[in-house]
Design an enzyme around this catalytic site. Structure first.
Site, PDB file in Angstrom:
ATOM      1  CG  ASP A  13     -28.264  31.608  31.152  1.00 42.22           C
ATOM      2  OD1 ASP A  13     -28.542  32.792  30.890  1.00 42.22           O
ATOM      3  OD2 ASP A  13     -28.903  30.947  31.997  1.00 42.22           O
ATOM      4  CB  SER A  14     -26.758  34.433  34.370  1.00 41.74           C
ATOM      5  OG  SER A  14     -28.106  34.028  34.260  1.00 41.74           O
ATOM      6  CB  CYS A  76     -28.205  34.811  28.704  1.00 38.66           C
ATOM      7  SG  CYS A  76     -28.605  36.119  29.873  1.00 38.66           S
ATOM      8  CD  GLU A 157     -30.105  29.616  38.554  1.00 39.06           C
ATOM      9  OE1 GLU A 157     -29.408  28.879  39.270  1.00 39.06           O
ATOM     10  OE2 GLU A 157     -29.989  29.664  37.316  1.00 39.06           O
ATOM     11  CB  CYS A 189     -36.112  34.907  30.898  1.00 41.99           C
ATOM     12  SG  CYS A 189     -34.889  34.360  32.119  1.00 41.99           S
ATOM     13  CG  HIS A 191     -33.316  31.085  34.381  1.00 40.36           C
ATOM     14  ND1 HIS A 191     -32.316  31.758  33.734  1.00 40.36           N
ATOM     15  CD2 HIS A 191     -32.758  30.555  35.506  1.00 40.36           C
ATOM     16  CE1 HIS A 191     -31.194  31.648  34.436  1.00 40.36           C
ATOM     17  NE2 HIS A 191     -31.436  30.923  35.510  1.00 40.36           N
TER      18      HIS A 191
HETATM   19  N1  DGL Z   1     -31.502  33.208  31.572  1.00 37.05           N
HETATM   20  C1  DGL Z   1     -31.244  34.566  31.472  1.00 37.05           C
HETATM   21  C2  DGL Z   1     -32.021  35.336  30.471  1.00 37.05           C
HETATM   22  O1  DGL Z   1     -32.463  34.725  29.512  1.00 37.05           O
HETATM   23  C3  DGL Z   1     -30.622  35.253  32.607  1.00 37.05           C
HETATM   24  C4  DGL Z   1     -31.457  35.653  33.709  1.00 37.05           C
HETATM   25  C5  DGL Z   1     -30.668  36.364  34.777  1.00 37.05           C
HETATM   26  O2  DGL Z   1     -29.558  35.948  35.067  1.00 37.05           O
HETATM   27  O3  DGL Z   1     -31.196  37.334  35.306  1.00 37.05           O
HETATM   28  O4  DGL Z   1     -32.200  36.519  30.570  1.00 37.05           O
END
Ligand code: DGL
Length: 271
Positions: A13-14, A76, A157, A189, A191
């Site tokens: 993931d990011s 992600c 974050e 997402c 996150h």
């Molecule tokens: N967790 C990510 C997603 O599901 C990445 C969010 C990001 O880095 O902008 O899209």
């Protein structure tokens, strides 16, 4: 190429988002060893071009292949929306490539409800139209209301969770009148499960909130079972976590999800 059951599960993931998926995997597949890459150097992916996200995803897949992973799980949504096809082609038969969107869409279809469904995610995910396209392919009568909520990833974050700042930002996004009458909200997402409770509270517990973690983990288990690739031995005491930039929050969240098991290493991956 013949994959082996004792190879690790590769996930990326990011940032911390994919840890919500990794945590669900740890719960239902406790024998598996996880190798996790958080591309914190490029965070957030949601604002990057599709070409950039595809490039990062390919390079990270190579890293997970070097680590002998049997899966490349794109934990992600942004990368799942723009890079899944490319990563699948790039990896070929060297590993099983999975995304986090398909298990959610299949779950929604299985409920057999049409009506109004909300989806929130990054700009990249929402602008790609992937959720809307996939959902309506199997459930054409569903009205999909999508909204980009780009402040949520940096907010999470930066550690703004369950406080006034996060409540105001969540409210500002979700009080959008278009969400009136939805029966389900998809957290598009990885996150967002970290703020699941706040979102549920915003809707007074009257809306089903779907996050991908356990659905993705259950789908992974099914696929590994079908291919006879479930690890029969315990490799889980050696999970490995890598980041392309050190952030204190990643350290904290990874320890929260994995307790003492975390071995976190910063790699000079892009420099
Ligand atoms: N967790 C990510 C997603 O599901 C990445 C969010 C990001 O880095 O902008 O899209």
């Amino acid at each position: 190429m013949n994959l082996r059951a004792d190879q690790p599960i590769g996930i990326f993931d990011s940032g911390v988002g994919g840890l919500t998926v990794a945590h669900a995997i740890k719960d239902i597949l406790p024998q598996e060893k996880i190798i996790y890459f958080g591309d914190t150097f490029h965070l957030p992916y949601g604002d990057k071009s599709s070409d950039s996200v595809r490039y990062y995803s390919r390079k990270i897949s190579d890293f997970l292949l070097e680590k002998s992973c049997k899966t490349v799980l794109i934990a992600c949504n942004t990368a799942s929306a723009s890079a899944f096809k490319e990563v699948t082609e790039h990896v070929g038969d060297r590993a099983i490539v999975l995304n986090v969107i398909d298990p959610v869409v299949t779950h929604l279809w299985s409920g057999g409800r049409s009506g109004r469904v909300g989806v929130i995610g990054t700009k990249g995910t929402i602008n790609s139209g992937t959720y809307k396209d996939k959902i309506t392919r199997g459930a054409p009568a569903t009205d999909v209301i999508s909204k980009a909520t780009p402040l949520l990833v940096p907010m999470i974050e930066e550690g703004f969770i369950e406080d006034e700042i996060s409540s105001s930002i969540i409210k500002a996004y979700l009080e959008d009148k278009r969400f009136a009458g939805i029966h389900t909200m998809i957290l598009g997402c990885t996150h967002y499960p970290i703020i699941h409770n706040q979102i549920e509270k915003f809707f007074n517990h009257e809306v089903d909130i779907i996050d991908s973690g356990h659905l993705v983990a259950a789908n992974l288990k099914k696929i590994l079972e079908e291919r006879n690739l479930l690890n029969p031995l315990n490799g889980s005491d050696k999970h490995e976590f890598y980041v392309s930039d050190y952030t204190e929050f990643f350290d904290r969240i990874s320890r929260m999800f994995f307790e003492e098991e975390v071995h976190l290493e910063k790699l000079d991956f892009w420099t």
